[in-house]
Design an enzyme around this catalytic site. Structure first.
Site, PDB file in Angstrom:
ATOM      1  N   ARG A  21       0.836  -1.193   0.000  1.00  0.00           N
ATOM      2  CA  ARG A  21       0.000   0.000   0.000  1.00  0.00           C
ATOM      3  C   ARG A  21       0.870   1.241   0.000  1.00  0.00           C
ATOM      4  O   ARG A  21       1.781   1.372   0.815  1.00  0.00           O
ATOM      5  CB  ARG A  21      -0.923   0.023   1.216  1.00  0.00           C
ATOM      6  CG  ARG A  21      -1.967  -1.076   1.189  1.00  0.00           C
ATOM      7  CD  ARG A  21      -2.895  -0.993   2.367  1.00  0.00           C
ATOM      8  NE  ARG A  21      -3.797  -2.140   2.399  1.00  0.00           N
ATOM      9  CZ  ARG A  21      -4.629  -2.391   3.393  1.00  0.00           C
ATOM     10  NH1 ARG A  21      -4.694  -1.572   4.428  1.00  0.00           N
ATOM     11  NH2 ARG A  21      -5.410  -3.459   3.364  1.00  0.00           N
ATOM     12  N   SER A 112      -8.051  -1.174   0.996  1.00  0.00           N
ATOM     13  CA  SER A 112      -9.048  -1.506   2.014  1.00  0.00           C
ATOM     14  C   SER A 112      -9.816  -0.286   2.498  1.00  0.00           C
ATOM     15  O   SER A 112     -10.508   0.368   1.727  1.00  0.00           O
ATOM     16  CB  SER A 112      -8.382  -2.242   3.174  1.00  0.00           C
ATOM     17  OG  SER A 112      -9.347  -2.731   4.078  1.00  0.00           O
ATOM     18  N   HIS A 113      -9.667   0.059   3.768  1.00  0.00           N
ATOM     19  CA  HIS A 113     -10.446   1.116   4.412  1.00  0.00           C
ATOM     20  C   HIS A 113      -9.788   2.484   4.271  1.00  0.00           C
ATOM     21  O   HIS A 113     -10.293   3.464   4.822  1.00  0.00           O
ATOM     22  CB  HIS A 113     -10.611   0.792   5.892  1.00  0.00           C
ATOM     23  CG  HIS A 113      -9.289   0.560   6.573  1.00  0.00           C
ATOM     24  ND1 HIS A 113      -8.525  -0.553   6.311  1.00  0.00           N
ATOM     25  CD2 HIS A 113      -8.596   1.297   7.467  1.00  0.00           C
ATOM     26  CE1 HIS A 113      -7.408  -0.489   7.032  1.00  0.00           C
ATOM     27  NE2 HIS A 113      -7.429   0.625   7.736  1.00  0.00           N
ATOM     28  N   LYS A 125      -2.441  -6.690  -3.619  1.00  0.00           N
ATOM     29  CA  LYS A 125      -2.031  -7.867  -2.855  1.00  0.00           C
ATOM     30  C   LYS A 125      -2.334  -9.122  -3.652  1.00  0.00           C
ATOM     31  O   LYS A 125      -3.240  -9.158  -4.491  1.00  0.00           O
ATOM     32  CB  LYS A 125      -2.713  -7.923  -1.490  1.00  0.00           C
ATOM     33  CG  LYS A 125      -4.185  -8.282  -1.493  1.00  0.00           C
ATOM     34  CD  LYS A 125      -4.664  -8.526  -0.058  1.00  0.00           C
ATOM     35  CE  LYS A 125      -6.126  -8.909  -0.010  1.00  0.00           C
ATOM     36  NZ  LYS A 125      -6.560  -9.279   1.351  1.00  0.00           N
ATOM     37  N   ASP A 276     -16.589  -1.334   4.278  1.00  0.00           N
ATOM     38  CA  ASP A 276     -15.464  -0.457   3.947  1.00  0.00           C
ATOM     39  C   ASP A 276     -15.125  -0.477   2.462  1.00  0.00           C
ATOM     40  O   ASP A 276     -15.890  -0.987   1.645  1.00  0.00           O
ATOM     41  CB  ASP A 276     -14.236  -0.851   4.776  1.00  0.00           C
ATOM     42  CG  ASP A 276     -13.648  -2.179   4.336  1.00  0.00           C
ATOM     43  OD1 ASP A 276     -14.411  -3.063   3.881  1.00  0.00           O
ATOM     44  OD2 ASP A 276     -12.420  -2.353   4.445  1.00  0.00           O
ATOM     45  N   ASP A 278     -13.070  -2.120   0.402  1.00  0.00           N
ATOM     46  CA  ASP A 278     -13.029  -3.342  -0.403  1.00  0.00           C
ATOM     47  C   ASP A 278     -14.002  -4.407   0.067  1.00  0.00           C
ATOM     48  O   ASP A 278     -13.985  -5.532  -0.420  1.00  0.00           O
ATOM     49  CB  ASP A 278     -11.611  -3.908  -0.448  1.00  0.00           C
ATOM     50  CG  ASP A 278     -11.128  -4.422   0.893  1.00  0.00           C
ATOM     51  OD1 ASP A 278     -11.578  -3.908   1.926  1.00  0.00           O
ATOM     52  OD2 ASP A 278     -10.280  -5.338   0.913  1.00  0.00           O
ATOM     53  N   ASP A 280     -14.435  -5.932   3.106  1.00  0.00           N
ATOM     54  CA  ASP A 280     -14.090  -7.006   4.032  1.00  0.00           C
ATOM     55  C   ASP A 280     -14.318  -6.631   5.499  1.00  0.00           C
ATOM     56  O   ASP A 280     -14.144  -7.477   6.378  1.00  0.00           O
ATOM     57  CB  ASP A 280     -12.654  -7.491   3.813  1.00  0.00           C
ATOM     58  CG  ASP A 280     -11.587  -6.437   4.070  1.00  0.00           C
ATOM     59  OD1 ASP A 280     -11.943  -5.289   4.401  1.00  0.00           O
ATOM     60  OD2 ASP A 280     -10.388  -6.764   3.934  1.00  0.00           O
ATOM     61  N   ARG A 281     -14.691  -5.401   5.781  1.00  0.00           N
ATOM     62  CA  ARG A 281     -14.948  -4.988   7.161  1.00  0.00           C
ATOM     63  C   ARG A 281     -16.421  -4.647   7.356  1.00  0.00           C
ATOM     64  O   ARG A 281     -17.142  -4.429   6.384  1.00  0.00           O
ATOM     65  CB  ARG A 281     -14.094  -3.772   7.539  1.00  0.00           C
ATOM     66  CG  ARG A 281     -12.617  -4.039   7.451  1.00  0.00           C
ATOM     67  CD  ARG A 281     -11.806  -2.886   7.998  1.00  0.00           C
ATOM     68  NE  ARG A 281     -10.379  -3.156   7.887  1.00  0.00           N
ATOM     69  CZ  ARG A 281      -9.452  -2.664   8.700  1.00  0.00           C
ATOM     70  NH1 ARG A 281      -9.803  -1.861   9.682  1.00  0.00           N
ATOM     71  NH2 ARG A 281      -8.177  -2.964   8.537  1.00  0.00           N
ATOM     72  N   THR A 343      -2.215 -10.233  14.145  1.00  0.00           N
ATOM     73  CA  THR A 343      -3.095  -9.468  13.269  1.00  0.00           C
ATOM     74  C   THR A 343      -2.770  -9.780  11.811  1.00  0.00           C
ATOM     75  O   THR A 343      -1.614  -9.890  11.435  1.00  0.00           O
ATOM     76  CB  THR A 343      -2.929  -7.966  13.537  1.00  0.00           C
ATOM     77  OG1 THR A 343      -3.363  -7.689  14.866  1.00  0.00           O
ATOM     78  CG2 THR A 343      -3.741  -7.136  12.561  1.00  0.00           C
ATOM     79  N   GLU A 362     -11.409 -10.125  13.823  1.00  0.00           N
ATOM     80  CA  GLU A 362     -10.418  -9.171  14.301  1.00  0.00           C
ATOM     81  C   GLU A 362     -11.130  -7.950  14.865  1.00  0.00           C
ATOM     82  O   GLU A 362     -12.211  -7.570  14.385  1.00  0.00           O
ATOM     83  CB  GLU A 362      -9.498  -8.728  13.157  1.00  0.00           C
ATOM     84  CG  GLU A 362      -8.671  -9.853  12.575  1.00  0.00           C
ATOM     85  CD  GLU A 362      -7.718  -9.359  11.489  1.00  0.00           C
ATOM     86  OE1 GLU A 362      -6.604  -9.891  11.418  1.00  0.00           O
ATOM     87  OE2 GLU A 362      -8.096  -8.455  10.723  1.00  0.00           O
ATOM     88  N   LYS A 375     -11.858 -11.945   5.361  1.00  0.00           N
ATOM     89  CA  LYS A 375     -12.962 -11.411   6.141  1.00  0.00           C
ATOM     90  C   LYS A 375     -14.021 -10.897   5.179  1.00  0.00           C
ATOM     91  O   LYS A 375     -13.717 -10.580   4.031  1.00  0.00           O
ATOM     92  CB  LYS A 375     -12.473 -10.321   7.089  1.00  0.00           C
ATOM     93  CG  LYS A 375     -11.585  -9.254   6.484  1.00  0.00           C
ATOM     94  CD  LYS A 375     -10.940  -8.418   7.584  1.00  0.00           C
ATOM     95  CE  LYS A 375      -9.960  -7.417   6.995  1.00  0.00           C
ATOM     96  NZ  LYS A 375      -8.641  -7.493   7.573  1.00  0.00           N
TER      97      LYS A 375
END
Length: 542
Positions: A21, A112-113, A125, A276, A278, A280-281, A343, A362, A375
């Site tokens: 990132r 991600s977020h 990734k 979020d 992508d 996954d949250r 993590t 998580e 996730k």
């Protein structure tokens, strides 16, 4: 058609917990993205003729890098690339596609977020054939290759039309553009009782889902409104935008405060949720109550058997070390395994593949199960809805009954963002240096029972991951954890996790920050946060 392009290495392409990132201008440097993509391919073996899945969260620079990936996949010998229409694929949907198509692996383009836009964040990734993030040994190999790379291979194929579904031949390789939602939605139908959910919404149940102009918008629109019959407008901010509408697509109480305020209001819907960048949250808020990710994990695990996909029970539960111990008591009552990992979702992959765990989570708002190897934000929302439909109770009532049974873990995370890297490292180094002397001493009237730098011994492959976070445990079960995050793109983020276990129902439901006040002071006393960083307060409290 295939060119070998000479290049020089960049020294900063070490993947973090979820890939590489950086800011967009960094990725736009000459050959920067190409170097990393080629380093990934050079670290793999025996993929000639195999399938590669590609997609991203729609953020700025997503389409351009997808074109690079396709052209380089042709040049490196892949047989097929499966890409989401418009370049869109949520991270869990990409994981599902890798598994369903038995692909060799996949490249997911997301930060991600983190925010998106011309001067914001981008990421790449690699996910392996099990659909999960590349393990450390693979990311180490990618990084090692990136430091010595001298050339990359790319095909002159022109731009591929990402907006038209179908299969095309490009440079001797098949490119299949697929609807990003269909396969994922079909998977959800196998896990949850869609008839019960339709009846729930038909009964007048009201919900708000904020997609934050990120990737889950099309998924929520299709599943919640079209397939389950939720009222139109249930899915808000559902059109993915390159800059997420100028907002920060992190589903927490800072960046989704408007949702929190609505759920605490006099005419609040029955249930609120968000996801979020992508997908996954997740953020879960019942009418009048915010449910922490740590509590959500425990409550989902305790009630998962109510959904068809989990009616046989769970094989085990896994959580990241900084996540509260709420799920531990559920695992104990169910008589199943409980696993504490570092993590990073990649650490759950071995447990899921080995059939040792079914549900993982998580504290950073990531929850998922063995249906994919990532996730999955929308999955968590649908499982909550399934539980609400079967139990016929409000989220607030379910929380109260859970705490009465298992006790409450008061829990909070304090983030100090964009701390100067040298100062953050100095804080951690100083803390490590005095770990041995902490046990037996008292801070803010509390006696320290033990202190360590968490190391994880993988029970499946025997690998060891050290320096995964500093733990200070107090007598009575309270604890403070310090960790530098690997998900930012500038400076360092110091995360401080504070937790107190309260078994007495008469002491449940207090204000979290008040309940943790002495531990918050103790964290600063132990680590010298103010003196090292110059910060009087965290950037974000969750």
């Amino acid at each position: 058609m295939i060119r070998t392009v000479a290049t020089t290495p960049y020294t900063d392409q070490k993947p973090g917990t979820s890939g590489l990132r950086k800011k967009v201008p960094v990725f736009q440097q000459p050959n920067y993205a190409e170097n990393f993509i080629q380093s990934v391919f050079d670290s793999l073996e025996c993929f000639a003729g195999k399938t590669l899945v590609v997609g991203g969260d729609g953020r700025f620079y997503n389409r351009e890098v997808i074109q690079k990936v396709i052209a380089m996949a042709v040049a490196n010998g892949f047989g097929r690339v499966v890409v989401g229409q418009g370049g869109i694929l949520s991270t869990p949907a990409a994981s599902n596609l890798i598994r369903k198509r038995k692909a060799f692996g996949g490249l997911i383009l997301s930060a991600s977020h983190n925010p998106g836009g011309p001067h914001e964040d981008f990421g790449i990734k690699y996910n392996a054939e099990n659909g999960g993030p590349a393990p450390e040994k693979m990311t180490d190999a990618i990084y090692a290759r990136s430091k010595v790379i001298s050339a990359y291979r790319i095909a002159d194929i022109g731009a591929v039309d990402l907006d038209k579904t179908g299969t095309f031949e490009v440079g001797g390789m098949k490119v299949e553009v697929v609807d990003p939602v269909t396969d994922y939605a079909e998977l959800m139908e196998t896990l949850f009782d869609f008839d019960a959910l339709r009846a729930l919404f038909k009964s007048g149940f009201r919900m708000r889902f904020d997609a934050m102009h990120a990737v889950t918008g099309p998924y929520a629109k299709e599943i919640l409104e079209r397939r389950l019959g939720a009222a139109e407008g249930t899915a808000r901010n559902f059109v993915p935008l390159e800059d997420f509408g100028g907002h920060h697509p992190d589903p927490n109480l800072v960046h989704a405060k408007h949702l929190y305020d609505e759920m605490m209001g006099p005419d609040a819907p029955d249930f609120g949720a968000a996801s979020d960048g992508d997908g996954d949250r997740n953020l879960i808020i019942g009418r009048g109550i915010f449910i922490t990710p740590s509590d959500s994990l425990a409550m989902l695990a305790a009630n998962a058997h109510l959904a068809p996909g989990y009616k046989a029970g769970l094989k085990g539960i896994a959580r990241s070390m900084p996540t509260s111990g709420a799920a531990d008591r559920v695992a104990e009552k169910l008589g199943i395994g409980m696993y504490e990992t570092p993590t990073g979702w990649k650490f759950f992959g071995n447990l899921l593949d080995a059939g040792m765990a079914t549900i993982c989570g998580e504290e950073s708002a990531g929850t998922g199960s063995d249906h994919v190897r990532e996730k999955d934000g929308l999955w968590a929302v649908l499982l909550w809805l399934n539980i609400l439909a079967v139990r016929g109770e409000s989220a607030k009532d379910i929380v109260a009954k859970h705490w009465a049974t298992y006790g409450q873990n008061y829990y909070s995370r304090h983030d100090y963002e964009e701390v100067e890297t040298d100062k953050a490292n100095a804080l951690v180094d100083a803390l490590r240096g005095k770990l041995a002397s902490l046990p037996g001493t008292s801070v803010q009237g509390m006696k320290i029972a033990s202190a360590d730098d968490f190391a994880y011994n993988d029970p499946v492959d025997g690998s060891v991951s050290r320096n995964q976070g500093i733990r200070v445990l107090f007598e009575g079960g309270s604890r403070v954890v310090f960790r530098l995050s690997g998900t930012g793109t500038s400076g360092a983020t110091l995360r401080v996790y504070i937790e107190r276990y309260e078994p007495d129902p008469a002491r449940h439901g207090q204000d979290t920050q008040a309940a943790l006040a002495d531990l918050i002071k103790a964290a600063d006393d132990i680590a010298g946060i103010r003196s090292h960083t110059g910060r009087d307060k965290p950037s974000v409290i969750t």
